[in-house]
Design an enzyme around this catalytic site. Structure first.
Site, PDB file in Angstrom:
ATOM      1  N   TYR A  94       3.764  12.432  -3.703  1.00 20.85           N
ATOM      2  CA  TYR A  94       4.673  11.854  -4.947  1.00 20.85           C
ATOM      3  C   TYR A  94       4.512  10.539  -4.932  1.00 20.85           C
ATOM      4  O   TYR A  94       4.593   9.804  -3.962  1.00 20.85           O
ATOM      5  CB  TYR A  94       5.805  12.293  -4.622  1.00 20.85           C
ATOM      6  CG  TYR A  94       6.714  11.901  -5.896  1.00 20.85           C
ATOM      7  CD1 TYR A  94       6.841  12.172  -7.133  1.00 20.85           C
ATOM      8  CD2 TYR A  94       7.871  10.740  -5.397  1.00 20.85           C
ATOM      9  CE1 TYR A  94       7.741  11.794  -8.067  1.00 20.85           C
ATOM     10  CE2 TYR A  94       8.611  10.255  -6.457  1.00 20.85           C
ATOM     11  CZ  TYR A  94       8.797  10.738  -7.828  1.00 20.85           C
ATOM     12  OH  TYR A  94       9.615  10.384  -8.815  1.00 20.85           O
ATOM     13  N   ASP A 129       1.283   4.262   0.607  1.00 23.65           N
ATOM     14  CA  ASP A 129       2.605   4.357  -0.182  1.00 23.65           C
ATOM     15  C   ASP A 129       3.588   4.965   0.989  1.00 23.65           C
ATOM     16  O   ASP A 129       3.902   5.912   1.507  1.00 23.65           O
ATOM     17  CB  ASP A 129       2.479   5.493  -1.028  1.00 23.65           C
ATOM     18  CG  ASP A 129       3.915   5.824  -2.001  1.00 23.65           C
ATOM     19  OD1 ASP A 129       4.844   5.061  -1.399  1.00 23.65           O
ATOM     20  OD2 ASP A 129       3.798   6.431  -2.866  1.00 23.65           O
ATOM     21  N   LYS A 181      12.889   2.204  -0.409  1.00 24.09           N
ATOM     22  CA  LYS A 181      14.053   2.713  -0.086  1.00 24.09           C
ATOM     23  C   LYS A 181      14.704   1.971   1.326  1.00 24.09           C
ATOM     24  O   LYS A 181      15.662   1.297   1.249  1.00 24.09           O
ATOM     25  CB  LYS A 181      13.580   4.375   0.722  1.00 24.09           C
ATOM     26  CG  LYS A 181      13.037   5.141  -0.534  1.00 24.09           C
ATOM     27  CD  LYS A 181      13.025   6.593  -0.154  1.00 24.09           C
ATOM     28  CE  LYS A 181      12.109   7.483  -1.183  1.00 24.09           C
ATOM     29  NZ  LYS A 181      13.221   8.204  -2.082  1.00 24.09           N
TER      30      LYS A 181
HETATM   31  C1  LIG Z   1       6.038   8.357  -1.464  1.00 28.17           C
HETATM   32  C2  LIG Z   1       6.843   7.807  -2.650  1.00 28.17           C
HETATM   33  N1  LIG Z   1       6.359   7.152  -3.235  1.00 28.17           N
HETATM   34  C3  LIG Z   1       7.003   6.569  -4.595  1.00 28.17           C
HETATM   35  C4  LIG Z   1       8.216   6.742  -4.739  1.00 28.17           C
HETATM   36  C5  LIG Z   1       9.048   6.292  -5.790  1.00 28.17           C
HETATM   37  O1  LIG Z   1       9.757   5.536  -5.760  1.00 28.17           O
HETATM   38  P1  LIG Z   1      11.340   5.223  -6.366  1.00 28.17           P
HETATM   39  O2  LIG Z   1      11.843   6.592  -6.543  1.00 28.17           O
HETATM   40  O3  LIG Z   1      12.040   4.162  -5.789  1.00 28.17           O
HETATM   41  O4  LIG Z   1      10.623   4.795  -7.716  1.00 28.17           O
HETATM   42  C6  LIG Z   1       9.008   7.815  -3.937  1.00 28.17           C
HETATM   43  C7  LIG Z   1      10.320   8.294  -4.078  1.00 28.17           C
HETATM   44  O5  LIG Z   1      10.822   9.216  -3.806  1.00 28.17           O
HETATM   45  C8  LIG Z   1       8.290   8.276  -2.664  1.00 28.17           C
HETATM   46  O6  LIG Z   1       8.836   9.235  -1.789  1.00 28.17           O
END
Ligand SMILES: Cc1ncc(COP(=O)(O)O)c(C=O)c1O
Length: 388
Positions: free
Chosen positions: A99, A191, A219
């Protein structure tokens, strides 16, 4: 955590990951409140932005530059744009089941044979520039690059897959990605929205010993407040000052940057990583022995700071092998656990924090045992090997 009826929960969801220091950490909320009394947004630079960025660079070590934003979704977009600007190519290699935010060009779900849109209203063609391959599969990567090598701008990956399972890379896999992008003149993007400042102070790059060209954080870096960052080498990042746009009214605002400064200071001066690892290990072992005792076959894999629990048995190394577990049954079970005061999510991930201590461990395991016994009692589950 207490709900509006006064019922308490042991929290292993942690706001989907950010609350690495627990809820309302005194140092963080006090620093944010004090900073906001001076104003929250100036349309210009202020010292907290610099302080936050320097603390992030100090924790991460590998990057030269930091760019601040608000969400992981947004900073993934900045990373992809920058990779395309830098390489003058369009295609992006990504992995099944990962994701990278909710926007049209990254949100996907599986239809069984292919990966496509995951939401009503999503424009399918926005996914056209993505090549999706299984995680941990070096042959799939090689094939992808042998076909499209001179069109690929970057590989983007969660260095440990935490949106599907809690899947660690096989030894040498991330190194293979690093070598491949170097050979083909593409970039490697981590990521680290979940793994950053959670697996180690320097995130997965430190924990696994592989450096990307760009990485996205969110996060845990702000202890429960909205903040995100893009980190990278100056060679790539300096285009942001040249011809590559990233903007946002609230980027680097006082609330977010003061939360980053306070959180990163705690993570630096009183590192919780050993305690989190010990707590998570004890929790994983406790869960496993309760499952054995109750006679239910459960799969637990991942890392003590973020692991995945489900019913069934499988060697999990990518999204496809994860599907061999009984994920739907676990999602049902999670409701029983929540009703017994265990705050967990139906998708199986458990997070641990600096605020979890022996009392929380004992309470979590007792509530887990009670939930599992209730579950075994009320369900005629094919997973029940020997009921009690
Ligand atoms: C690996 C990863 N990338 C991107 C995101 C997107 O982050 P946000 O919810 O702060 O937009 C998340 C959210 O859970 C994530 O787990």
């Amino acid at each position: 955590m207490w709900d509006i009826d006064g019922m308490d929960y042991v929290d292993h969801l942690l706001g989907q990951g950010p609350n690495i220091l627990g809820h309302a950490h005194e140092a963080v909320v006090t620093a944010v409140a004090a900073a906001c009394k001076q104003g929250t947004l100036f349309g210009g630079q202020h010292p907290l932005e610099v302080e936050a960025s320097e603390l992030l660079l100090d924790a991460l070590q590998w990057p030269d530059r930091i760019r601040l934003g608000l969400t992981g979704t947004e900073m993934v977009q900045a990373a992809l744009r920058l990779a395309r600007a830098h390489t003058n190519r369009r295609l992006v290699v990504r992995f099944e089941g990962q994701y990278h935010g909710w926007l049209d060009n990254v949100l996907t779900s599986s239809t069984g044979s292919a990966w496509g849109i995951a939401s009503a209203g999503q424009v399918a063609s926005h996914l056209d520039d993505f090549l999706t391959v299984p995680f941990n599969d070096t042959e799939a990567i090689d094939e992808c690059f042998s076909r499209h090598g001179d069109e690929i701008a970057c590989i983007i990956t969660e260095p440990v897959m935490l949106n599907s399972g809690a899947i660690v890379p096989r030894p040498g896999f991330l190194e293979h990605l690093r070598r491949t992008v170097d050979k083909f003149g593409a970039l490697l993007i981590f990521d680290e929205v979940i793994t950053g400042f959670r697996l180690a102070r320097g995130g997965a790059a430190e924990h696994l010993g592989v450096e990307p060209d760009l990485a996205v954080y969110g996060k845990a870096m702000a202890g429960g407040f909205p903040a995100a960052a893009l980190a990278g080498t100056s060679m790539v990042m300096d285009r942001l000052a040249l011809d590559t746009n990233h903007s946002g009214t609230f980027n680097g605002n006082v609330m977010s940057t003061s939360a980053v400064v306070a959180t990163m200071t705690v993570l630096n001066t009183d590192p919780p990583y050993r305690a989190i690892a010990e707590h998570g290990t004890a929790l994983m072992q406790g869960i496993q022995s309760i499952a054995d005792e109750v006679g239910l076959q459960m799969n637990i894999h991942g890392l003590p700071s973020a692991f995945h629990l489900s019913f069934g048995s499988a060697q999990v190394h990518d999204w496809r092998s994860l599907q061999r577990l009984d994920l739907a049954q676990y999602a049902d079970f999670s409701h029983v656990a929540v009703s017994n005061g265990l705050w967990i999510t139906g998708r199986g991930v458990w997070y641990t924090s600096a605020a979890h201590g022996p009392n929380e461990l004992a309470a979590a395991l007792e509530r887990f045992r009670k939930s599992l016994l209730m579950w075994a009692d009320t369900r005629n589950s094919p997973n029940v090997l020997s009921g009690q």
